[in-house]
Scaffold this motif. Structure first.
Motif, short mmCIF file in Angstrom:
data_model
loop_
_atom_site.label_atom_id
_atom_site.label_comp_id
_atom_site.label_asym_id
_atom_site.label_seq_id
_atom_site.Cartn_x
_atom_site.Cartn_y
_atom_site.Cartn_z
N UNK A 1 15.04 7.62 -3.28
CA UNK A 1 15.91 7.72 -2.18
C UNK A 1 16.39 9.20 -2.42
N UNK A 2 16.32 9.85 -1.13
CA UNK A 2 17.23 11.14 -1.13
C UNK A 2 18.39 11.33 -0.26
N UNK A 3 19.43 12.05 -0.80
CA UNK A 3 19.68 13.00 -1.86
C UNK A 3 19.78 12.13 -3.01
N UNK A 4 19.65 12.68 -4.33
CA UNK A 4 20.13 11.82 -5.50
C UNK A 4 21.45 11.28 -5.67
N UNK A 5 21.70 10.14 -6.27
CA UNK A 5 22.94 9.22 -6.30
C UNK A 5 23.82 10.16 -7.27
N UNK B 1 24.06 0.19 -10.98
CA UNK B 1 24.54 -0.67 -9.66
C UNK B 1 25.29 0.26 -8.91
N UNK B 2 26.40 0.83 -9.30
CA UNK B 2 26.97 1.86 -8.51
C UNK B 2 26.31 2.99 -7.88
N UNK B 3 25.53 3.58 -8.45
CA UNK B 3 24.66 4.54 -8.13
C UNK B 3 23.58 4.03 -6.79
N UNK B 4 23.04 3.08 -7.24
CA UNK B 4 22.09 2.42 -6.24
C UNK B 4 23.22 2.00 -5.07
N UNK B 5 23.86 1.31 -5.02
CA UNK B 5 24.79 1.01 -3.87
C UNK B 5 25.20 2.11 -3.13
N UNK B 6 25.52 3.12 -3.77
CA UNK B 6 26.22 4.26 -3.06
C UNK B 6 24.89 5.05 -2.19
N UNK B 7 23.55 5.10 -3.01
CA UNK B 7 22.59 5.68 -2.26
C UNK B 7 21.80 5.07 -1.37
N UNK C 1 0.75 -1.33 -0.10
CA UNK C 1 -0.11 0.12 -0.07
C UNK C 1 0.74 1.23 0.13
N UNK C 2 1.94 0.99 0.15
CA UNK C 2 2.91 2.44 0.42
C UNK C 2 4.35 1.88 -0.35
N UNK C 3 5.15 3.30 -0.49
CA UNK C 3 6.49 3.03 -0.96
C UNK C 3 7.40 2.73 0.23
N UNK C 4 6.72 3.18 1.59
CA UNK C 4 7.58 2.80 2.66
C UNK C 4 7.77 1.34 2.97
N UNK C 5 6.67 0.53 2.74
CA UNK C 5 6.53 -0.99 2.85
C UNK C 5 7.55 -1.48 1.82
N UNK C 6 7.80 -0.92 0.52
CA UNK C 6 8.68 -1.46 -0.57
C UNK C 6 10.12 -1.07 0.00
N UNK C 7 10.25 -0.06 0.51
CA UNK C 7 11.77 0.49 0.83
C UNK C 7 12.16 -0.39 2.14
#
Length: 397
Positions: free
Chosen positions: A230-234, A264-270, A201-207
């Motif tokens: 995710x914030x801030x942007x990677x 993958x690098x951006x997501x791992x860093x974020x 029901x929410x983005x919070x559940x996914x995160x």
């Protein structure tokens, strides 16, 4: 999940019309489902020792005892359920944690496969597994026992409600297990409040699910979805890091924003900046290859393109389950621990085994092998022969 195969001349798109290659009343039934596919290939990979990577000492390929694989699920006492449980026994996947209920329906997928290319589209009915609630994970004795006995607890964004996925991962972490998550359904499909097929029901559940996994696999689209929330942007990854074993034709535009490696690098860093759990982020992009990046160990990384034509002998017959096969091989190999070559070599070994499992998968019809021993033998040959070793990048130690 029981996969019902319909072979078409071409895959349909909105507003189009196409034709079946065989009578639609008689689809081919094959065992499948993200979790079962993953377990079957992880068990196969566990029977074959890792091949050494470029520049390291070659290992032997003596077969080993297979890992124990157990599926936590609810199935019906219906014909699809009976078919699936028989397939599980053949594949060596334990049914001890698979609950069978007379009033339940077993999950079924309709797989629309293009006979010319092997590409497919899938429409799934999630069945009884979709009814699992978060409290069920800790109050179902068979599931508690299975998680306690495991070395790796793996789940996926596919059938379970997101709160149940988070509960599975939390149960694994509470017991000091390695946890793995396959982000297999687009965010907009998984989080669709008000729609009956929605997983949450929410983005919070996914995160919460994403943050609870030590190992995370997703697609380029999934990576962008996570980054957008995710914030801030990677920041864009730096091109200045040292690289090893980089073949000239591998990801020549490695840090292009759309490449698996850059995502993958951006997501791992974020995720690292957000204080999230994932140790390793894997982005798979089909024919474009895959990239794995560690959020620790100096950002160790490994990238690969798939083997050019499936197994190299039989070509691509069916793409169904290729990502699951890759992930099963990757996680099984990664779970073996850090070799002498360090984390970069650990990722490289996992990537090589994953790609070879995927190659074997697409060379057959269906997501899991009909002959497990033959698959083990062929994987051992691929590992020993070093096929594809010219298309790897490894970085870090």
């Amino acid at each position: 999940v029981v996969d019902l195969y319909f072979t078409l001349h071409t895959l349909p798109h909105p507003g189009s019309k196409t034709f079946f290659s065989h009578p639609p009343a008689s689809p081919e039934s094959l065992p499948g489902g993200v979790a079962l596919n993953f377990l079957a290939w992880a068990r196969i990979a566990s029977r074959v020792p890792a091949a050494a990577g470029p520049g390291t000492t070659t290992t032997t390929t003596t077969r080993r005892a297979p890992a124990t694989a157990t599926l936590l699920a609810i199935q019906g006492a219906d014909k699809p359920g009976e078919f699936l449980r028989e397939a599980m026994r053949r594949l060596g996947v334990s049914t001890a944690a698979t609950l069978v209920r007379g009033d339940a329906h077993t999950a079924v997928s309709h797989v629309l496969r293009c006979g010319a290319t092997g590409e497919r589209s899938i429409v799934m009915h999630r069945g009884a597994t979709a009814t699992i609630c978060a409290p069920d994970i800790e109050r179902t004795p068979a599931w508690v026992d299975a998680i306690a006995a495991a070395d790796v607890v793996a789940t996926e964004i596919s059938q379970l409600r997101l709160v149940a996925v988070a509960a599975v991962l939390a149960a694994g972490q509470a017991r000091k297990k390695l946890t793995a998550l396959d982000f297999d359904v687009p965010w907009a499909v998984a989080v669709a409040p008000g729609r009956p097929e929605s997983l949450g029901d929410s983005d919070a559940e996914m995160l919460e699910c994403i943050r609870a996994a030590h190992l995370l696999k997703t697609s380029p689209e999934g990576a962008r979805d996570i980054l957008a929330r995710l914030a801030p942007p990677a920041p864009k990854p730096s091109a200045a890091r040292p690289r090893q074993h980089l073949a000239p034709d591998v990801f020549s535009k490695l840090h292009e924003s759309s490449s698996p490696a850059a995502l993958a690098e951006s997501l791992a860093a974020a995720l690292s900046r957000a204080g999230s759990c994932p140790r390793v982020v894997v982005v798979t992009a089909g024919r474009l290859g895959a990239a794995a990046v560690s959020s620790s160990h100096g950002g160790a990384a490994s990238c690969a393109r798939p083997m050019a034509s499936g197994d190299g002998e039989r070509g691509v017959r069916d793409a169904t389950g290729a990502g699951d096969a890759f992930w099963g091989g990757f996680v099984a190999r990664y779970a073996e621990g850090v070799p002498e070559g360090g984390e970069g070599e650990r990722l490289g070994r996992a990537m090589r085994t994953g790609m070879r499992c995927a190659a074997l998968c697409v060379a057959q019809m269906g997501a899991v092998p009909e002959d497990v021993d033959a698959a083990v033998k062929r994987l051992a040959e691929l590992e020993a022969g070093g096929e594809g070793d010219g298309v790897w990048l490894q970085r870090g130690s």
